[in-house]
Scaffold this active site. Structure first.
Site, PDB file in Angstrom:
ATOM      1  N   ASP A 258     -16.122  12.665  -2.056  1.00  0.00           N
ATOM      2  CA  ASP A 258     -15.632  11.536  -1.626  1.00  0.00           C
ATOM      3  C   ASP A 258     -16.425  11.026  -0.570  1.00  0.00           C
ATOM      4  O   ASP A 258     -17.523  11.359  -0.021  1.00  0.00           O
ATOM      5  CB  ASP A 258     -14.189  11.397  -1.357  1.00  0.00           C
ATOM      6  N   ASP A 259     -15.719  10.131   0.246  1.00  0.00           N
ATOM      7  CA  ASP A 259     -16.506   9.282   1.466  1.00  0.00           C
ATOM      8  C   ASP A 259     -17.011  10.444   2.312  1.00  0.00           C
ATOM      9  O   ASP A 259     -16.532  11.488   2.626  1.00  0.00           O
ATOM     10  CB  ASP A 259     -15.383   8.429   2.346  1.00  0.00           C
TER      11      ASP A 259
ATOM     12  N   TRP B   5       0.818  -1.288  -0.208  1.00  0.00           N
ATOM     13  CA  TRP B   5       0.202  -0.054  -0.075  1.00  0.00           C
ATOM     14  C   TRP B   5       0.730   1.210  -0.224  1.00  0.00           C
ATOM     15  O   TRP B   5       1.783   1.360   0.680  1.00  0.00           O
ATOM     16  CB  TRP B   5      -0.858   0.006   1.241  1.00  0.00           C
TER      17      TRP B   5
ATOM     18  N   ARG C 110     -10.336  -1.652   8.799  1.00  0.00           N
ATOM     19  CA  ARG C 110     -10.888  -0.451   8.700  1.00  0.00           C
ATOM     20  C   ARG C 110     -12.525  -0.595   9.223  1.00  0.00           C
ATOM     21  O   ARG C 110     -13.345   0.080   8.501  1.00  0.00           O
ATOM     22  CB  ARG C 110     -11.080  -0.184   7.415  1.00  0.00           C
TER      23      ARG C 110
ATOM     24  N   LYS D 155     -16.474   6.910  -8.395  1.00  0.00           N
ATOM     25  CA  LYS D 155     -15.068   6.130  -7.802  1.00  0.00           C
ATOM     26  C   LYS D 155     -15.650   5.167  -6.802  1.00  0.00           C
ATOM     27  O   LYS D 155     -16.099   5.318  -5.670  1.00  0.00           O
ATOM     28  CB  LYS D 155     -14.180   7.203  -6.922  1.00  0.00           C
ATOM     29  N   TRP D 156     -15.211   4.151  -7.451  1.00  0.00           N
ATOM     30  CA  TRP D 156     -15.555   2.551  -6.696  1.00  0.00           C
ATOM     31  C   TRP D 156     -14.372   2.221  -6.188  1.00  0.00           C
ATOM     32  O   TRP D 156     -13.503   1.734  -6.763  1.00  0.00           O
ATOM     33  CB  TRP D 156     -16.120   1.506  -7.792  1.00  0.00           C
ATOM     34  N   ASP D 157     -14.406   1.940  -4.655  1.00  0.00           N
ATOM     35  CA  ASP D 157     -13.509   1.674  -3.831  1.00  0.00           C
ATOM     36  C   ASP D 157     -13.559   0.268  -3.238  1.00  0.00           C
ATOM     37  O   ASP D 157     -14.664  -0.303  -3.170  1.00  0.00           O
ATOM     38  CB  ASP D 157     -13.347   2.674  -2.893  1.00  0.00           C
TER      39      ASP D 157
ATOM     40  N   CYS E  90     -10.786   1.804  -7.941  1.00  0.00           N
ATOM     41  CA  CYS E  90      -9.927   2.340  -6.676  1.00  0.00           C
ATOM     42  C   CYS E  90      -9.967   0.978  -5.669  1.00  0.00           C
ATOM     43  O   CYS E  90     -11.009   0.387  -5.767  1.00  0.00           O
ATOM     44  CB  CYS E  90     -10.411   3.489  -6.092  1.00  0.00           C
TER      45      CYS E  90
ATOM     46  N   ASP F 104      -2.488   5.449  -3.230  1.00  0.00           N
ATOM     47  CA  ASP F 104      -2.929   6.670  -2.330  1.00  0.00           C
ATOM     48  C   ASP F 104      -1.836   7.509  -1.954  1.00  0.00           C
ATOM     49  O   ASP F 104      -2.083   8.488  -1.277  1.00  0.00           O
ATOM     50  CB  ASP F 104      -3.469   5.970  -0.922  1.00  0.00           C
TER      51      ASP F 104
END
Length: 696
Positions: free
Chosen positions: A339-340, A174, A416, A449-451, A497, A519
């Site tokens: 975003d989130d 990462w 997370r 944006k697909w995370d 993503c 990232d």
């Protein structure tokens, strides 16, 4: 003159096949014993050459060895074989395959070879696209009994007999993805892959082998797997020094699927490329292939975007997003992405995932009013989602705790603060379709944006008769959901993503418009990441952002706005800093950089890439050429007193033509640029520049 058409030539006996591209050829032969042997992969040859190779005898028998090993086109389990099998099946009665040839078909530069084994049908597919060969396999169960697919690789690639093979690969972690490394190939197996449920940050599914290639000269053999789940590529140097590369879905041989009567499985594509233009030539061929045959709408320019994550994190409101949108529009941004934090009870990463409706406190009238304001400012509007995940603190999980992957009687591992939904379940698929289709139908959204922010850890499915199928069926359901959404909402673009570059491969790229590379947005760290990424994938799909300085996310490094922009301009430019904190001078400079990027964007996103100098400390530079236009991006990481800054030699230019440098007005002959280079004008540490050349 070389024929540029892809062709399939067949010998009179119908047992030798030759696939030809503009510069390369690929040949295989079926013996009278129905043993499918590899003959040739490399420069173009004639059918007569392939027929001559076909009559060469196999090596004599040696004790404890098989003459088939290292020579079969697709080695199966069973019989006198000791190499890693590409196909391993099991029924209630036996294990292994003993096939017989059933026929072949050709169509549009493609070839299909069909084999049967007691109700099991195996079809090997080949398709030439320029000099890239796409290979995949279909396994059909036409018999009454169940067949367990323990392993079904997409292809086995066989290299010519050479000494001193070198293996190149991309490794990482990462925030440090796509690091290029090369080492001599030794006897035994080198295995790379992912056992995480997604492509992974640790390896991109690519290998390249050479003996003496440079950036622009020498033969390179490369293979790329198109699969977004767990995968494995094994490179083997056998006892007789022959080399084979086998790859496909799944990280081990414990079982992909159980095929009932009438069911089938199609592997992902494992594509191969031979190039005699060194690593740079191979990269340009891969890039051209992906722009022509993989990336949706690749001929369209990707817009300059702004993403709100680092500006607001979870502190989202319609008012604050609107203020950021105004600033973004003022510097020339074309796509504004929230975003989130816009949905459910998502005020931190501890809650809300799975509840894909706008937070009523933050967006009391939904997303449409913000989207309308963004559109009124002349920008497109996008959002962030993570559909395959769920927080335990969510309405979805409270209603359906059995919808996640889990092992009975074991603790459910949270990473997370989230769990992985079992997308192999049809009820989960229906729920996500209804949520996402409703979301895209209920507001004028242009971009998603697909995370995917965690790996599989508890891949269980209590109650299912073959629970390990979730490894495969999760990915197939993910693909089907994306395909269905794209068909229902053709005006919506998608980005892949996974905490940065954790899901980048040809499979997801065929369904998305760009990918989030890493990232890590530090401009110097990004040079090495982008260098590795470019070995396979084109700038047209590589998202890169300008963020704040110092870089508070990772290393605290201070870097000039100029350096940050030139680093990000090597791909699809985005801005992720907190524009509300930028000074007027920074906004003015950003406006000029965005304007410049839009001028060079067609060349960067659609041109041919030449890696002039790698990012190894001093000067590094890349060149993009499209028609008569050339763009050079250069970065000076460090300079020691008394050491001159080298002038990178350009490539791919006409040595007899003249070129004007738009930054200096100087006129250069192509031959001079090719042999003596172009001065970048860089001095000191952490500097960067953009140079544009126009053929006159």
């Amino acid at each position: 003159m070389v024929d540029t058409a892809n062709t399939v030539d067949i010998a009179e006996d119908g047992r030798t096949w030759l696939l030809s591209g503009p510069a390369s050829g690929y040949a295989l032969h079926l013996t009278e014993a129905d043993e499918l042997l590899h003959l040739h992969w490399g420069p173009r040859i004639a059918l007569a050459d392939a027929e001559a190779l076909a009559v060469r005898p196999l090596p004599v028998y040696r004790p404890f060895e098989s003459p088939l090993d290292g020579r079969e086109e697709y080695p199966v389990e069973g019989g006198p074989r000791f190499v890693r099998p590409a196909l391993s099946v099991r029924t209630d009665q036996r294990r292994g395959t003993e096939w017989t040839f059933a026929g072949y078909e050709t169509e549009d530069g493609g070839l299909r070879l069909r084999f049967h084994d007691d109700g099991l049908s195996v079809t090997l597919h080949y398709r030439m696209r320029a000099d890239v060969i796409e290979r995949w396999v279909t396994v059909d169960n036409a018999g009454p009994a169940r067949v367990e697919l323990l392993r079904a690789d997409a292809a086995t690639w066989t290299l010519p007999d050479r000494e001193g093979w070198r293996l190149s690969q991309l490794h990482g972690r990462w925030a440090a993805e796509s690091r290029l490394t090369a080492a001599p190939l030794t006897y035994g197996e080198k295995v790379i892959g992912s056992r995480r449920g997604h492509t992974g940050h640790q390896h991109l599914p690519w290998v390249a082998l050479d003996t003496d290639a440079t950036e622009e000269r020498g033969e390179v053999y490369g293979c790329v797997l198109g699969w977004s789940g767990s995968w494995r590529i094994a490179v083997a140097q056998l006892p007789d020094a022959r080399v084979q590369i086998t790859g496909g879905a799944g990280h081990d041989d414990s079982g992909l699927l159980m095929l009932g009567a009438g069911e089938s499985y199609t592997t992902p594509v494992f594509a191969g490329l031979w190039s005699d233009g060194g690593f740079g030539g191979a990269s340009r061929a891969w890039h051209a292939y992906q722009r022509a045959h993989v990336i949706p709408d690749a001929e369209q320019d990707r817009p300059v975007l702004f993403n709100s994550w680092e500006a607001t994190y979870f502190d989202i409101s319609e008012e604050r997003q609107t203020a950021l949108a105004r600033r973004a529009a003022s510097i020339g941004v074309e796509l504004f992405v929230v975003d989130d934090g816009w949905f459910g009870a998502r005020v931190s990463d501890r809650a809300g995932l799975g509840d894909w409706t706008p937070n009523p406190d933050r967006f009391p009238d939904g997303l449409a009013p913000l989207a309308d304001q963004v559109h009124a400012l002349g920008m497109r509007f996008g959002i962030w989602v993570e559909p395959e995940m769920v927080n335990p603190d969510s309405d979805l999980y409270r209603a359906h705790p059995d919808w996640v992957q889990y092992q009975p009687g074991r603790e459910r591992t949270e990473l997370r603060n989230q769990l992985v939904l079992n997308l192999a379940r049809e009820d989960v698929q229906r729920y996500l379709w209804e949520q996402l289709d409703g979301l895209l139908s209920g507001a004028p959204i242009d971009y998603v944006k697909w995370d995917f922010n965690r790996c599989f850890t508890d891949p269980g499915w209590p109650g299912d008769p073959y629970p390990q199928r979730l490894w495969t069926d999760h990915v197939r359901a993910f693909y089907a959901l994306l395909d269905r959404l794209r068909a229902a909402h053709p005006g919506v673009a998608f980005e892949s993503c996974s905490g940065g570059g954790g899901r980048i491969d040809l499979g997801v790229m065929s369904r998305t418009d760009q990918v989030w590379t890493s990232d890590n947005t530090d401009p110097l760290d990004r040079l090495a990441i982008q260098h590795g990424f470019s070995q396979i994938h084109p700038a047209r799909i590589m998202a890169a952002w300008v963020t704040d300085s110092p870089n508070t996310q990772l290393n605290g490094r201070v870097s000039a706005l100029r350096l940050r922009f030139v680093s990000a301009m090597a791909g699809v430019l985005g801005i992720g800093g907190d524009l509300s904190e930028w000074t007027e001078a920074e906004l003015t400079a950003a406006r000029e950089w965005v304007r410049l990027y839009k001028e060079i964007r067609p060349v960067v996103q659609h041109g041919e890439l030449y890696r002039l100098r790698p990012p190894e400390g001093g000067l590094s530079a890349v060149q993009y050429t499209l028609g008569g236009e050339t763009v050079v991006l250069a970065w000076l990481q460090a300079q020691h007193y008394g050491e001159p800054v080298p002038a990178p030699r350009l490539r791919g230019l006409d040595p007899t033509a003249s070129y004007e440098c738009r930054e200096t007005g100087d006129i250069h002959r192509g031959a001079v640029l090719l042999h003596h280079g172009l001065s970048t004008g860089l001095r000191g540490d952490l500097d960067a520049t953009v140079l544009r050349l126009r053929r006159i």
